[in-house]
Design a protein around this motif. Structure first.
Motif, PDB file in Angstrom:
ATOM      1  N   ARG A 161       2.874  13.794  10.867  1.00 21.91           N
ATOM      2  CA  ARG A 161       2.352  15.030  10.633  1.00 21.91           C
ATOM      3  C   ARG A 161       1.758  15.562  11.921  1.00 21.91           C
ATOM      4  O   ARG A 161       1.091  14.872  12.821  1.00 21.91           O
ATOM      5  CB  ARG A 161       1.219  14.823   9.443  1.00 21.91           C
ATOM      6  CG  ARG A 161       1.512  14.243   8.138  1.00 21.91           C
ATOM      7  CD  ARG A 161       2.737  14.552   7.833  1.00 21.91           C
ATOM      8  NE  ARG A 161       2.954  16.040   7.335  1.00 21.91           N
ATOM      9  CZ  ARG A 161       4.071  16.661   7.161  1.00 21.91           C
ATOM     10  NH1 ARG A 161       5.213  16.037   7.420  1.00 21.91           N
ATOM     11  NH2 ARG A 161       3.972  18.008   6.721  1.00 21.91           N
ATOM     12  N   LYS A 162       1.636  16.903  12.083  1.00 22.02           N
ATOM     13  CA  LYS A 162       0.974  17.322  13.115  1.00 22.02           C
ATOM     14  C   LYS A 162      -0.450  17.381  12.865  1.00 22.02           C
ATOM     15  O   LYS A 162      -0.882  17.512  11.614  1.00 22.02           O
ATOM     16  CB  LYS A 162       1.411  19.133  13.203  1.00 22.02           C
ATOM     17  CG  LYS A 162       2.942  18.929  13.563  1.00 22.02           C
ATOM     18  CD  LYS A 162       3.391  20.571  13.674  1.00 22.02           C
ATOM     19  CE  LYS A 162       4.724  20.625  14.277  1.00 22.02           C
ATOM     20  NZ  LYS A 162       5.128  22.250  14.415  1.00 22.02           N
TER      21      LYS A 162
ATOM     22  N   SER B 287      10.025  10.609   4.811  1.00 18.63           N
ATOM     23  CA  SER B 287       9.254  10.455   3.547  1.00 18.63           C
ATOM     24  C   SER B 287       9.483  11.353   2.656  1.00 18.63           C
ATOM     25  O   SER B 287       9.424  12.731   2.819  1.00 18.63           O
ATOM     26  CB  SER B 287       7.694  10.632   4.103  1.00 18.63           C
ATOM     27  OG  SER B 287       7.011  10.795   3.048  1.00 18.63           O
ATOM     28  N   ASN B 288       9.702  11.208   1.401  1.00 17.92           N
ATOM     29  CA  ASN B 288       9.901  12.162   0.294  1.00 17.92           C
ATOM     30  C   ASN B 288       8.456  12.789  -0.447  1.00 17.92           C
ATOM     31  O   ASN B 288       8.591  13.775  -1.121  1.00 17.92           O
ATOM     32  CB  ASN B 288      10.803  11.477  -0.780  1.00 17.92           C
ATOM     33  CG  ASN B 288      11.982  10.839  -0.279  1.00 17.92           C
ATOM     34  OD1 ASN B 288      12.636  11.490   0.512  1.00 17.92           O
ATOM     35  ND2 ASN B 288      12.471   9.763  -1.187  1.00 17.92           N
ATOM     36  N   PHE B 289       7.502  12.310   0.386  1.00 14.98           N
ATOM     37  CA  PHE B 289       6.150  12.595  -0.081  1.00 14.98           C
ATOM     38  C   PHE B 289       5.959  14.170   0.301  1.00 14.98           C
ATOM     39  O   PHE B 289       5.343  14.910  -0.252  1.00 14.98           O
ATOM     40  CB  PHE B 289       4.900  11.802   0.211  1.00 14.98           C
ATOM     41  CG  PHE B 289       3.764  12.230  -0.289  1.00 14.98           C
ATOM     42  CD1 PHE B 289       3.153  12.035  -1.587  1.00 14.98           C
ATOM     43  CD2 PHE B 289       2.900  13.063   0.788  1.00 14.98           C
ATOM     44  CE1 PHE B 289       1.822  12.143  -2.058  1.00 14.98           C
ATOM     45  CE2 PHE B 289       1.463  13.360   0.125  1.00 14.98           C
ATOM     46  CZ  PHE B 289       1.103  12.953  -1.048  1.00 14.98           C
ATOM     47  N   PHE B 290       6.465  14.508   1.528  1.00 18.57           N
ATOM     48  CA  PHE B 290       6.079  15.865   2.034  1.00 18.57           C
ATOM     49  C   PHE B 290       7.332  16.675   1.963  1.00 18.57           C
ATOM     50  O   PHE B 290       8.566  16.281   1.885  1.00 18.57           O
ATOM     51  CB  PHE B 290       5.573  15.654   3.474  1.00 18.57           C
ATOM     52  CG  PHE B 290       4.351  14.758   3.831  1.00 18.57           C
ATOM     53  CD1 PHE B 290       3.399  15.379   3.466  1.00 18.57           C
ATOM     54  CD2 PHE B 290       4.463  13.569   4.519  1.00 18.57           C
ATOM     55  CE1 PHE B 290       2.102  14.800   3.734  1.00 18.57           C
ATOM     56  CE2 PHE B 290       3.370  12.913   4.543  1.00 18.57           C
ATOM     57  CZ  PHE B 290       2.113  13.358   4.312  1.00 18.57           C
ATOM     58  N   ALA B 291       6.943  17.880   1.878  1.00 23.43           N
ATOM     59  CA  ALA B 291       8.247  18.914   1.862  1.00 23.43           C
ATOM     60  C   ALA B 291       9.258  18.882   2.897  1.00 23.43           C
ATOM     61  O   ALA B 291      10.312  19.041   2.589  1.00 23.43           O
ATOM     62  CB  ALA B 291       7.615  20.453   1.448  1.00 23.43           C
TER      63      ALA B 291
ATOM     64  N   GLN C  76       0.637  -1.290   0.142  1.00 25.42           N
ATOM     65  CA  GLN C  76      -0.057  -0.009  -0.117  1.00 25.42           C
ATOM     66  C   GLN C  76       0.892   1.229   0.057  1.00 25.42           C
ATOM     67  O   GLN C  76       2.068   1.047   0.540  1.00 25.42           O
ATOM     68  CB  GLN C  76      -0.831   0.030   1.106  1.00 25.42           C
ATOM     69  CG  GLN C  76      -1.770  -1.387   1.320  1.00 25.42           C
ATOM     70  CD  GLN C  76      -2.678  -1.281   2.884  1.00 25.42           C
ATOM     71  OE1 GLN C  76      -3.076   0.085   3.149  1.00 25.42           O
ATOM     72  NE2 GLN C  76      -2.812  -2.224   3.299  1.00 25.42           N
ATOM     73  N   ASP C  77       0.490   2.256  -0.523  1.00 25.48           N
ATOM     74  CA  ASP C  77       0.830   3.559  -0.627  1.00 25.48           C
ATOM     75  C   ASP C  77       0.908   4.127   0.889  1.00 25.48           C
ATOM     76  O   ASP C  77      -0.416   4.552   1.191  1.00 25.48           O
ATOM     77  CB  ASP C  77       0.650   4.269  -1.738  1.00 25.48           C
ATOM     78  CG  ASP C  77       0.865   4.092  -2.974  1.00 25.48           C
ATOM     79  OD1 ASP C  77       1.789   3.379  -3.333  1.00 25.48           O
ATOM     80  OD2 ASP C  77      -0.002   4.269  -3.903  1.00 25.48           O
ATOM     81  N   LYS C  78       1.834   4.060   1.703  1.00 24.82           N
ATOM     82  CA  LYS C  78       1.721   4.620   2.970  1.00 24.82           C
ATOM     83  C   LYS C  78       3.258   5.024   3.608  1.00 24.82           C
ATOM     84  O   LYS C  78       4.200   5.005   2.759  1.00 24.82           O
ATOM     85  CB  LYS C  78       1.070   3.501   4.013  1.00 24.82           C
ATOM     86  CG  LYS C  78       1.968   2.564   4.070  1.00 24.82           C
ATOM     87  CD  LYS C  78       1.447   1.242   4.988  1.00 24.82           C
ATOM     88  CE  LYS C  78       2.086   0.032   5.117  1.00 24.82           C
ATOM     89  NZ  LYS C  78       1.410  -1.077   6.005  1.00 24.82           N
ATOM     90  N   VAL C  79       2.948   5.727   4.709  1.00 24.49           N
ATOM     91  CA  VAL C  79       4.109   6.069   5.661  1.00 24.49           C
ATOM     92  C   VAL C  79       4.450   5.605   6.886  1.00 24.49           C
ATOM     93  O   VAL C  79       3.153   5.482   7.463  1.00 24.49           O
ATOM     94  CB  VAL C  79       4.592   7.620   5.500  1.00 24.49           C
ATOM     95  CG1 VAL C  79       4.594   8.331   3.975  1.00 24.49           C
ATOM     96  CG2 VAL C  79       3.162   8.596   6.016  1.00 24.49           C
ATOM     97  N   LYS C  80       5.453   5.303   7.131  1.00 24.82           N
ATOM     98  CA  LYS C  80       5.289   4.514   8.588  1.00 24.82           C
ATOM     99  C   LYS C  80       6.130   5.603   9.559  1.00 24.82           C
ATOM    100  O   LYS C  80       6.770   6.701   9.137  1.00 24.82           O
ATOM    101  CB  LYS C  80       6.342   3.464   8.769  1.00 24.82           C
ATOM    102  CG  LYS C  80       5.920   2.198   7.901  1.00 24.82           C
ATOM    103  CD  LYS C  80       6.897   1.128   7.908  1.00 24.82           C
ATOM    104  CE  LYS C  80       6.365  -0.296   6.964  1.00 24.82           C
ATOM    105  NZ  LYS C  80       7.167  -1.248   7.022  1.00 24.82           N
ATOM    106  N   THR C  81       5.544   5.563  10.912  1.00 20.22           N
ATOM    107  CA  THR C  81       5.733   6.519  11.928  1.00 20.22           C
ATOM    108  C   THR C  81       7.385   6.581  12.081  1.00 20.22           C
ATOM    109  O   THR C  81       7.947   5.308  12.043  1.00 20.22           O
ATOM    110  CB  THR C  81       5.201   6.350  13.114  1.00 20.22           C
ATOM    111  OG1 THR C  81       5.424   5.014  13.631  1.00 20.22           O
ATOM    112  CG2 THR C  81       3.731   6.412  13.146  1.00 20.22           C
ATOM    113  N   GLN C  82       7.967   7.693  12.344  1.00 21.92           N
ATOM    114  CA  GLN C  82       9.403   7.763  12.567  1.00 21.92           C
ATOM    115  C   GLN C  82      10.386   7.385  11.419  1.00 21.92           C
ATOM    116  O   GLN C  82      11.267   6.995  11.588  1.00 21.92           O
ATOM    117  CB  GLN C  82       9.793   6.929  13.751  1.00 21.92           C
ATOM    118  CG  GLN C  82       8.873   7.166  15.161  1.00 21.92           C
ATOM    119  CD  GLN C  82       9.015   8.522  15.842  1.00 21.92           C
ATOM    120  OE1 GLN C  82      10.010   9.235  15.672  1.00 21.92           O
ATOM    121  NE2 GLN C  82       7.720   8.979  16.141  1.00 21.92           N
ATOM    122  N   THR C  83       9.798   7.581  10.433  1.00 18.44           N
ATOM    123  CA  THR C  83      10.641   7.555   9.117  1.00 18.44           C
ATOM    124  C   THR C  83      10.421   8.551   8.250  1.00 18.44           C
ATOM    125  O   THR C  83       9.778   9.431   8.456  1.00 18.44           O
ATOM    126  CB  THR C  83      10.122   6.073   8.348  1.00 18.44           C
ATOM    127  OG1 THR C  83       8.887   6.302   8.041  1.00 18.44           O
ATOM    128  CG2 THR C  83      10.202   4.879   9.047  1.00 18.44           C
TER     129      THR C  83
END
Length: 207
Positions: free
Chosen positions: A59-60, A49-53, A40-47
Motif C-alpha cells: 500500500r502507498k 491480495s483480494n482484500f484490497f480493490a 494471522q490475518d496479514k498480507v505479504k509484500t509483493q503478493t
C-alpha cells in the motif's frame, strides 16, 4: 483390571494417532491446541491480495507521511533536526575531523572516561560484527559468515571522523544505520575508541 489397562493403552494409541508424533513431516495443516498467533490475518509484500480493490498487498503511504529523518519539505536527512557538525559529521561541503566536545557540551569531560564509555558502547553495538579489536572478526562475522570491515584500517587522512560518524548514523553496505539506536554523544565516543584501537596497533604488545 486387565480390561482397564487394555482400554488405557487403546486410548493412548488413539491420542497419538490423532495428534501425530511431534516433529513428524506431513503435508496437511497441523492441529494445534495452542496456535500462539502462528496463523494471522496479514498480507505479504509483493503478493496479490483480494482484500484490497486493486489486488495489491503493498500500500502507498498515507498522504502527508514523512519518513523518519527527513524534513517535511523532503529536502533530505537531518538527524536530530540539526545541521551542526556534531550531528552530521559535515562542515560545509566536506567531512570534518575531531571530536566536537564543546558542541556536545562535554568540554570538561575526562578523556579517559570518554574513552571508557566509547569502549562500552562499542562492545554493545559494534563488537558482535567488527570484533573486540575492531579487526572485522566478531562472532557474528565469523560464525554467521557476515562480512564485516576491519575498522583499524580507516585512517584519518582517508576516513575523517565526520565520515565515520555519518557511516555509523546512516549505515553503509550491509551495515544498517544506527542513527536511531545510538545517541549522538555515544556515536562520537565510539569513534574516539576506534581511533584508540587504531593507535594501539602501532604500540608494542608489552605496552
Amino acid at each position: 483390571m486387565r480390561y482397564f489397562f487394555l482400554a488405557y493403552a487403546l486410548i493412548i494409541v488413539m491420542v497419538i494417532g490423532f495428534f501425530g508424533f511431534r516433529g513428524q513431516m506431513f503435508s496437511g495443516t497441523p492441529l494445534r491446541l495452542f496456535p500462539d498467533m502462528d496463523d494471522q490475518d496479514k498480507v505479504k509484500t509483493q503478493t496479490v491480495s483480494n482484500f484490497f480493490a486493486d489486488g495489491m498487498s503493498a500500500r502507498k503511504p498515507v498522504v502527508g507521511t514523512v519518513p523518519r529523518g527527513f524534513e517535511i519539505d523532503g529536502s533530505g536527512i537531518s538527524f536530530g533536526n540539526s545541521t551542526a557538525y556534531s550531528h552530521t559529521g559535515v562542515i560545509g561541503d566536506a567531512y570534518g575531523d575531531g571530536i566536537p566536545f564543546e558542541e556536545l557540551g562535554l568540554a570538561d569531560i575526562d578523556p579517559q572516561a570518554f574513552l571508557r564509555h566509547g569502549q562500552e558502547r562499542f562492545n554493545i553495538s559494534c563488537m558482535p560484527c567488527h570484533g573486540e579489536s575492531g579487526n572485522g572478526k566478531g562472532a557474528a562475522a565469523v560464525k554467521g559468515n557476515i562480512p564485516a570491515t576491519d575498522l583499524t584500517g580507516f585512517a584519518k587522512p582517508t576516513y575523517p571522523d565526520g565520515k565515520m560518524f555519518e557511516t555509523i548514523t546512516k549505515g553503509k553496505g550491509q551495515m544498517s544505520g544506527y542513527g536511531y539506536n545510538i545517541p549522538v554523544q555515544d556515536r562520537w565516543a565510539i569513534i574516539a575508541y576506534v581511533r584508540a584501537l587504531q593507535a594501539a596497533r602501532s604500540v608494542p604488545a608489552d605496552q
